[in-house]
Design an enzyme around this catalytic site. Structure first.
Site, PDB file in Angstrom:
ATOM      1  N   TYR A  34     -37.248  89.995  31.541  1.00 51.94           N
ATOM      2  CA  TYR A  34     -36.424  89.680  32.357  1.00 51.94           C
ATOM      3  C   TYR A  34     -37.312  88.770  32.998  1.00 51.94           C
ATOM      4  CZ  TYR A  34     -39.607  92.683  35.448  1.00 51.94           C
ATOM      5  OH  TYR A  34     -40.358  93.433  35.982  1.00 51.94           O
ATOM      6  N   LYS A 148     -43.311  91.063  29.697  1.00 49.50           N
ATOM      7  CA  LYS A 148     -42.578  90.993  31.293  1.00 49.50           C
ATOM      8  C   LYS A 148     -41.427  91.782  30.716  1.00 49.50           C
ATOM      9  CE  LYS A 148     -40.714  89.698  35.713  1.00 49.50           C
ATOM     10  NZ  LYS A 148     -42.111  90.771  36.001  1.00 49.50           N
ATOM     11  N   GLU A 180     -54.513  94.378  38.379  1.00 55.66           N
ATOM     12  CA  GLU A 180     -53.343  94.490  38.867  1.00 55.66           C
ATOM     13  C   GLU A 180     -52.690  95.285  39.802  1.00 55.66           C
ATOM     14  OE1 GLU A 180     -50.263  91.973  37.037  1.00 55.66           O
ATOM     15  OE2 GLU A 180     -50.510  93.954  35.179  1.00 55.66           O
ATOM     16  N   LEU A 204     -49.686  90.325  33.825  1.00 53.93           N
ATOM     17  CA  LEU A 204     -49.027  89.562  33.461  1.00 53.93           C
ATOM     18  C   LEU A 204     -49.059  88.978  34.560  1.00 53.93           C
ATOM     19  CD1 LEU A 204     -45.744  89.052  32.627  1.00 53.93           C
ATOM     20  CD2 LEU A 204     -45.296  89.498  35.142  1.00 53.93           C
TER      21      LEU A 204
END
Length: 288
Positions: A34, A148, A180, A204
């Protein structure tokens, strides 16, 4: 108010009429990818970068997107126009398609499923001005965070941990190494230098992260892609997180630890200002 229009497998339909098959692999396995693309002043922000990452994620998963880049871009533009979105985002999702439930990939005759819709979403100006709080959470996700994908259970559990404690975000770490946020990239500032985890398989490579890197490097802010520890995070002069919807978001407290002076720091504020200027330039915004 007119019914919201969504895109589903080649058709623009009313949201109330959009149905997903129970054997869609995105629904059953999280077998898909996505993107969330920001809209300001009815213009898309960093569109090319988001689309490029979508196709990169697809390639890493051996997933074939049934539309080319131009077709997907046209879908995004039409949704924004049809739904009259002035400020918000477009969510786009591609799964491996509909087939009888089995763990291995379906045959080549099965086409991927594509869903896209819009949502009105205002800039979180108050939070960006005042800063937010975060909690530390052990990173339990898989080892391909660079994709992702729809497999977000680890992120969801971390975000819920933060929400249950009244925090905006969970900052994740593998052992002593900070990776993260649950839905953002994490940065620290030490002696006016910005540090963030390298773009490896463990994070990511956020589109906002990439913009911040470019803005820092072209405006005299040293930007260092290097891992840092939990202790270094807690002793940082400044912390901020970044994502498509959070932009450059100051973190003024992590659990019981106040960061710096407990207000957004000067480097973070400078990057916020530079990011806002980029939005104005790219989306022809007069006041943001």
């Amino acid at each position: 108010m007119a019914a919201e229009t969504v895109f589903l497998n080649g058709e623009f339909v009313k949201r109330s009429d959009a149905k997903v098959d129970i054997e869609d692999r995105g629904y059953q396995f999280g077998d898909g990818i996505y993107e969330v693309i920001r809209v300001y002043n009815r213009e898309v922000f960093t569109m090319n970068e988001h689309m490029e990452r979508l196709y990169q994620s697809a390639a890493k998963m051996k997933l074939k997107i049934p539309f080319d880049l131009q077709e997907l871009s046209s879908i995004v533009f039409k949704l924004i126009e049809t739904n009259d979105v002035e400020e918000g985002f477009v969510y786009m999702q591609v799964s491996r398609g509909i087939s009888p439930r089995q763990h291995h990939f379906p045959g080549e005759d099965v086409s991927g499923s594509v869903v896209a819709y819009t949502k009105v979403f205002k800039r979180p100006v108050k939070q960006m001005n005042e800063g937010v709080t975060a909690t530390l959470v052990e990173d339990i996700r898989w080892l391909r965070c660079d994709i992702k994908s729809l497999n977000l259970l680890g992120n969801i559990l971390a975000k819920q941990e933060a929400a249950s404690k009244g925090h905006f975000e969970a900052i994740q770490h593998r052992g002593e190494t900070v990776t993260e946020g649950s839905s953002s990239n994490a940065f620290i500032v030490k002696e006016k230098k910005v540090y963030t985890h390298p773009a490896t398989n463990l994070i990511l490579n956020g589109i906002t992260r990439r913009v911040i890197k470019e803005l820092a490097e072209t405006n005299g802010v040293e930007f260092i892609e290097k891992t840092f520890t939990v202790d270094e995070l807690l002793s940082a002069d400044e912390i901020f997180i970044a994502s498509t919807t959070s932009e450059v978001m100051p973190v003024i407290k992590v659990d019981e630890h106040t960061i710096g002076q407990g207000v957004p720091g000067p480097v973070t504020v400078k990057l916020q200002e530079l990011f806002t200027e980029r939005i104005k330039a790219e989306c022809k915004v007069q006041q943001v």
